[in-house]
Write a protein that holds these residues in place. Sequence first.
Motif: not given
Lengths: 184, 103
Positions: B51-52, B56-66, B68-78
């Motif tokens: 991330e630093a 990758v970038t991160t985003y948070t999404e609700e999963h079963q009422s809690r 969850r942090r997701y990680y997504r690869i960036t163009e640089e990562g690719r």
Amino acid sequence: MRKREFLYRLDNALESFPNAEREEIIHYYEELIQDALDNGENEEAFIEKLGSIDKIVRTLKKDSDFVGNVKEKKNFELKQTFDKGVKILGRVLIIGALVLSIFFGVGFSIFGINGIVRSIIAMVMTISAQLSVSATLYYLGNIAVHLGILLFAITFIWYVVQNVGTKLELLYEKIEELFKKGGK
Amino acid sequence: MDAQLKKGFLEILVLASLKFKASYGYKIIQDISQVFEISESTLYPILKRLEAQGLVTTYTEEHQSRLRRYYRITEEGRVKLSESQADFEEIKLIYQYILRKED
């Protein structure tokens, strides 16, 4: 160890970490354990697998230094790009000012020379047809005004050329400073 | 595998696990564990590093009422990931040399 106890102990062990990071780490482990439980793993066995809290904290400490370094490096790179941008902008402004100055200088010179030549021609042409005192004064005045403009223009160009090295460099530095302040 | 060697692989391995789909901590470990041993406690620092570095970038999404942090690869990562292709060729040559037989 159960989830709550593990998180509580971990949180205490992270005392020296900045609050935001501490929360993030706790959230990471909380989510991890919950996901493991949802996946049917045994709570105590999974937490056992995570390793000792001491070891976790040690690994995190080592790495937070690394992350800090990367961030600093990024800022440095950003700053360099910004400085480069400011330099280019400064040069463009200076070249623009220089071109404008010479344009005005040359323009005024031509205007001055043109006025003088016209007045002389007009005087010479009217000499044969007897030049009146008022007409003579008019033309002489005209010559004087244009000569003044010409001298002003020449001095202006001279000044600009003389000061290209120092004054404009100073101006450039001032502009750079201004943009740097704006950047911060 | 040698610890030093392993460390170098982990970052790229985590990136590779995000190649097709954003993912989250527990899932990343499960995916990678199929080919490579990785512990829960080593993953977090790796994710932070990625991330630093902007890989990758991160985003948070609700999963079963809690949350969850997701990680997504960036163009640089690719880009980084595709660079490992060249590393692979190099490593192959190195191992051909290491394991060469006397002729």
